[in-house]
Write a protein that holds these residues in place. Structure first.
Motif, PDB file in Angstrom:
ATOM      1  N   ILE A 281       0.858  -1.186   0.000  1.00 14.91           N
ATOM      2  CA  ILE A 281       0.000   0.000   0.000  1.00 14.91           C
ATOM      3  C   ILE A 281       0.896   1.238   0.000  1.00 14.91           C
ATOM      4  CG2 ILE A 281      -1.781   1.289   1.225  1.00 14.91           C
ATOM      5  CD1 ILE A 281      -2.903  -1.314   0.373  1.00 14.91           C
ATOM      6  N   ARG A 282       0.615   2.172  -0.890  1.00 14.29           N
ATOM      7  CA  ARG A 282       1.413   3.406  -0.910  1.00 14.29           C
ATOM      8  C   ARG A 282       0.510   4.588  -1.254  1.00 14.29           C
ATOM      9  NH1 ARG A 282       2.658   1.560  -6.316  1.00 14.29           N
ATOM     10  NH2 ARG A 282       2.165   3.226  -7.814  1.00 14.29           N
ATOM     11  N   GLU A 283       1.036   5.773  -1.026  1.00 14.14           N
ATOM     12  CA  GLU A 283       0.307   6.982  -1.398  1.00 14.14           C
ATOM     13  C   GLU A 283       0.403   7.194  -2.905  1.00 14.14           C
ATOM     14  OE1 GLU A 283       1.721  10.301   0.790  1.00 14.14           O
ATOM     15  OE2 GLU A 283       1.157   9.473   2.752  1.00 14.14           O
ATOM     16  N   PRO A 284      -0.602   7.825  -3.515  1.00 13.98           N
ATOM     17  CA  PRO A 284      -0.553   8.083  -4.962  1.00 13.98           C
ATOM     18  C   PRO A 284       0.586   9.048  -5.294  1.00 13.98           C
ATOM     19  CG  PRO A 284      -2.776   8.394  -4.091  1.00 13.98           C
ATOM     20  CD  PRO A 284      -1.866   8.280  -2.920  1.00 13.98           C
ATOM     21  N   GLU A 285       1.051   8.972  -6.510  1.00 14.50           N
ATOM     22  CA  GLU A 285       2.077   9.910  -6.972  1.00 14.50           C
ATOM     23  C   GLU A 285       1.494  11.322  -6.974  1.00 14.50           C
ATOM     24  OE1 GLU A 285       5.082   8.984  -7.468  1.00 14.50           O
ATOM     25  OE2 GLU A 285       4.677   6.823  -7.260  1.00 14.50           O
ATOM     26  N   PRO A 286       2.327  12.343  -6.701  1.00 11.48           N
ATOM     27  CA  PRO A 286       1.831  13.727  -6.660  1.00 11.48           C
ATOM     28  C   PRO A 286       1.092  14.138  -7.927  1.00 11.48           C
ATOM     29  CG  PRO A 286       4.055  13.604  -5.763  1.00 11.48           C
ATOM     30  CD  PRO A 286       3.766  12.254  -6.334  1.00 11.48           C
ATOM     31  N   GLU A 287       1.582  13.687  -9.075  1.00  8.15           N
ATOM     32  CA  GLU A 287       0.936  14.085 -10.327  1.00  8.15           C
ATOM     33  C   GLU A 287      -0.479  13.520 -10.449  1.00  8.15           C
ATOM     34  OE1 GLU A 287       4.113  10.898 -11.342  1.00  8.15           O
ATOM     35  OE2 GLU A 287       3.911  12.704 -10.083  1.00  8.15           O
ATOM     36  N   GLU A 296      -6.399  13.397  -1.650  1.00  4.16           N
ATOM     37  CA  GLU A 296      -5.694  13.168  -0.396  1.00  4.16           C
ATOM     38  C   GLU A 296      -6.430  12.079   0.388  1.00  4.16           C
ATOM     39  OE1 GLU A 296      -2.922  14.342   0.663  1.00  4.16           O
ATOM     40  OE2 GLU A 296      -2.516  15.967  -0.759  1.00  4.16           O
ATOM     41  N   GLY A 297      -5.686  11.129   0.901  1.00  3.10           N
ATOM     42  CA  GLY A 297      -6.294  10.024   1.633  1.00  3.10           C
ATOM     43  C   GLY A 297      -6.497   8.784   0.789  1.00  3.10           C
ATOM     44  N   ASP A 298      -6.488   8.924  -0.547  1.00  2.00           N
ATOM     45  CA  ASP A 298      -6.553   7.754  -1.417  1.00  2.00           C
ATOM     46  C   ASP A 298      -5.245   6.972  -1.304  1.00  2.00           C
ATOM     47  OD1 ASP A 298      -8.963   8.741  -2.178  1.00  2.00           O
ATOM     48  OD2 ASP A 298      -8.410   9.191  -4.252  1.00  2.00           O
ATOM     49  N   ARG A 299      -5.304   5.696  -1.653  1.00  2.00           N
ATOM     50  CA  ARG A 299      -4.114   4.853  -1.612  1.00  2.00           C
ATOM     51  C   ARG A 299      -4.039   3.993  -2.868  1.00  2.00           C
ATOM     52  NH1 ARG A 299      -3.076   8.015   1.553  1.00  2.00           N
ATOM     53  NH2 ARG A 299      -2.414   7.798   3.731  1.00  2.00           N
TER      54      ARG A 299
END
Length: 744
Positions: A281-287, A296-299
């Motif tokens: 599980i990781r945070e989405p890329e900034p782009e 924000e908060g999506d994974r």
């Protein structure tokens, strides 16, 4: 005398002789002194003694063999160290004993290994209160109990079980669901796995020259040994059964690639908590956030996959909260299936041709359906015949001699346990038994009913076992005990003989007992407020010197569970405190707040629940543990309501997966998935093109829609109309969420 009875007497006499001598003895001494060998010629003795040693070793009773330097076999010396037979004392706490007692009361009569579990608990709790006395209060109810369900399946399970421990290659006919055909299989059985209400065999398939997984309910006919040899194979040292229990449905088989799924903030916590172990599980890329694809908060969930359909099914089941990002083969396949869902739920229901025949609405039995309730067959043999490893299913072999059959491990364990009970009663002179004192001449006495209850025997079976123990000896009047059943008094008189100390302590757990005990602990998990099963498991494994899961039955992690939430809820159940829940209502796609009175933790086909009374609703409610985002134990106490029965739903939807309702949907299932439907659903029509119509009971349309989406285009609602329209609307939301243009 039956062959297996002769063998039991011979093997028990051999154990008693070796332990009484307390020195290495020769084969000639054994042949001369031990009951059952003295009448044999040299060749017959050699065969029987070798077979008995081998069988005892398979029961983890290891004889020490001392060979002379010149290698002459006839000069080998044999001994049995006490530590290789007796079970080390285990210092359980009162809470751990209470937890083990509760585990037995929950599973007794339904668990596939109920008999060895009962015997194991009596051995490890020796000298403490009987584990058979059920706790006054039940705070756990089980809908899924790993029941074998039926004599034929029980015998099959027992045969596979024996083959695993004896390293015997087996043959059987197997129905392959994907190819819709039955074919012969030759398999080296390595391990048993219980997952999702089903038993699976892990083994090396000779036809495929690779390890394969076989569902036991799909084996057809008899399971047989491939050869008459004592052993056929050795399990590879690098085989790890845990890897098979820690896979998602879409990871079963050879890996095809790695998928990426964007999970919305609404359910990201749930996916991370309960599916994170199947990937990363990781945070989405900034782009992605800047471009508006993510918030924000999506994974992003990255997971390997072997079965594209199963992964797509899982993604579609999450609705608009999941978006498949790649790889391209998956997104293209998802688009095709979304198109198919839309087409199937157009203005006119699909026409698959006239029915070939109409079914009677009967659903095929599954392992989650039990053949009887707890206690069935008590004081008789039927409960053992209908429960897994308790059923006979062993073949003989040439090494054992013509007509010589293997002993059921449970019978051996039962006799050793009975000997300990009788010897203890005899030495105590009857003190402490329900009969109230010593018998004539200082003989010990114990109630027949008490022994039958402890060992779950009929009086006829008890009489047979006592007769066997009465003749266990090794010559020269060296008997272990003498017991006489007094029918009129309802008692057994016991006179322990000088060598009875060989059986006056509990024996080591046989493999089937150890496996039953640890499997029961793993099945129930950390859901008992009465105490900790985890710490009890650690002590048992330490005493055994090995984890039975490595060689025995492995219980996979249950879906729909959360051990951290379970521990908090258990505390509230014991303290009778109201809990405050933050709960995700999947049907309505919202997170709600609830304050409820928790009564019990219970499991079902979809996972573990807390059975609660909701004062605001004035009714019982079940909350699935994996959908509880947070839980707090409040300071507010509640008085148990006498009308509340936490186990009331065990025989209903928890076990069958179907709720009581006045609504039913007719669902068309494609020819490609019809075989699975026949196995799990109520088929009401067979169509000429191979498709089937099944009937699904439902309480809410949202639940039905989600079930149809999970079928990924292989199922369509025929009626009612409002459900068809709801699926159509859900498909439109999916198309938008996955950015799938029409006609992809």
């Amino acid at each position: 005398m039956a062959k297996d009875t002769e063998k039991l007497i011979r093997q028990l006499s051999l154990i008693s002789y070796l332990m009484a001598e307390r020195r290495p003895v020769t084969a000639l001494e054994i042949r001369r002194d031990v009951e059952g060998y003295s009448g044999m010629n040299e060749d017959a003795f050699a065969r029987r003694f070798y077979a008995d040693r081998s069988e005892l070793e398979s029961l983890r009773i290891q004889l020490t063999v001392e060979r002379p330097t010149d290698g002459a076999a006839e000069q080998e010396n044999y001994s049995l160290r006490p530590e290789n037979f007796h079970l080390p004392a285990i210092a359980f706490s009162d809470k751990e004993l209470a937890a083990l007692q509760t585990a037995l009361s929950l599973l007794d009569g339904e668990f596939a290994y109920a008999e060895p579990l009962r015997l194991a608990l009596q051995q490890i709790t020796w000298g403490r209160p009987s584990p058979l006395r059920a706790p006054e209060q039940q705070s756990v109810a089980l809908g899924i109990t790993a029941s074998a369900g039926g004599h034929e399946f029980s015998a099959r399970l027992a045969k596979v079980e024996t083959a695993i421990f004896r390293n015997k290659t087996i043959t059987f006919d197997y129905y392959t669901m994907e190819r819709d055909e039955v074919g012969a299989r030759r398999v080296d059985p390595y391990h048993l796995l219980f997952q999702g209400g089903q038993f699976y065999l892990l083994g090396y398939a000779h036809e495929r020259k690779a390890v394969r997984v076989f569902r036991l309910s799909r084996i057809r006919g008899k399971v047989s040994y491939a050869t008459k040899a004592e052993h056929d194979f050795r399990r590879p040292a690098d085989f790890d059964p845990r890897s098979y229990a820690n896979r998602a449905d879409w990871q079963l088989g050879e890996e095809r690639g790695v998928a990426e799924v964007l999970i919305s903030e609404r359910i990201a916590w749930q996916v991370e908590r309960h599916f994170g172990r199947y990937g990363e599980i990781r945070e989405p890329e900034p782009e992605m956030i800047d471009g508006g694809e993510a918030s924000e908060g999506d994974r992003v969930f990255q997971t390997s996959y072997s079965n594209p359909r199963n992964l797509i099914s899982w993604v579609l089941g999450l609705g608009a909260h999941a978006r498949l990002l790649g790889p391209e083969e998956l997104t293209a396949e998802l688009g095709r299936r979304v198109d198919l869902l839309e087409e199937l739920h157009g203005e006119t229901p699909p026409d698959a041709g006239a029915p070939a025949r109409t079914g009677k609405g009967a659903r095929a039995d599954t392992l989650t359906r039990t053949t009887g309730r707890r206690g069935a067959g008590r004081n008789g043999s039927s409960s053992r015949e209908g429960n897994g490893a308790a059923a006979s299913g062993s073949d003989g072999s040439a090494a054992r001699g013509a007509g010589d059959t293997a002993i059921r491990p449970e019978r051996f364990a039962r006799l050793v346990t009975l000997a300990s009970i009788l010897i203890q009663a005899g030495r105590a002179g009857g003190a402490g038994t329900k009969s109230g004192g010593p018998g004539p001449g200082g003989l010990g006495r114990v109630k027949i009913a008490e022994v039958c209850e402890r060992l779950q025997l009929s009086e006829e079976e008890l009489r047979e076992d006592v007769n066997v123990l009465n003749v266990v000896n090794f010559g020269g009047g060296s008997y272990v005990l003498y017991a006489e059943i007094k029918e009129e008094e309802g008692e057994i008189e016991v006179d322990p003989e000088p060598y009875s100390d060989n059986f006056d302590r509990p024996a080591r757990l046989l493999p089937v007992e150890a496996k039953a005990l640890v499997a029961a602990i793993d099945l129930i998990g950390e859901h008992l407020p009465e105490g900790s099963l985890t710490s009890a498991r650690e002590k048992i494994v330490a005493a055994l010197g090995e984890d039975p899961m490595e060689q025995g039955l492995q219980v996979a992690h249950a879906g729909g569970d959360d051990s951290a939430v379970a521990r908090v809820v258990s505390t509230a159940i014991v303290q009778r405190r109201i809990i405050a829940l933050e709960y995700y209502k999947e049907n309505e796609d919202q997170i709600v707040q609830r304050r409820v009175e928790p009564y019990a933790l219970t499991n079902g086909r979809e996972g573990w629940y807390v059975a609660s009374f909701d004062p605001d609703k004035g009714a019982m409610r079940h909350f699935r543990l994996d959908r509880i985002k947070s839980v707090d134990v409040t300071e507010e106490r509640f008085e148990p309501r006498p009308e509340v029965d936490p186990a009331a739903e065990v025989d209903g939807w928890l076990r069958t997966g179907e709720v009581e309702t006045s609504r039913a949907a007719r669902v068309l299932v494609s020819p490609e998935r019809a075989r699975w439907a026949r196995e799990a659903r109520r088929v009401v029509e067979e169509r000429r093109d191979g498709s089937v119509v099944v009937e699904l009971s439902f309480a809410g349309v949202d639940w039905l829609v989600r079930e149809i989406l999970k079928e990924a285009g292989d199922a369509a609602v025929l009626e009612p109309q409002d459900a068809r329209e709801a699926v159509r609307a859900a498909v439109a939301r999916l198309r938008e969420a996955h950015a799938v243009p029409a006609g992809v």
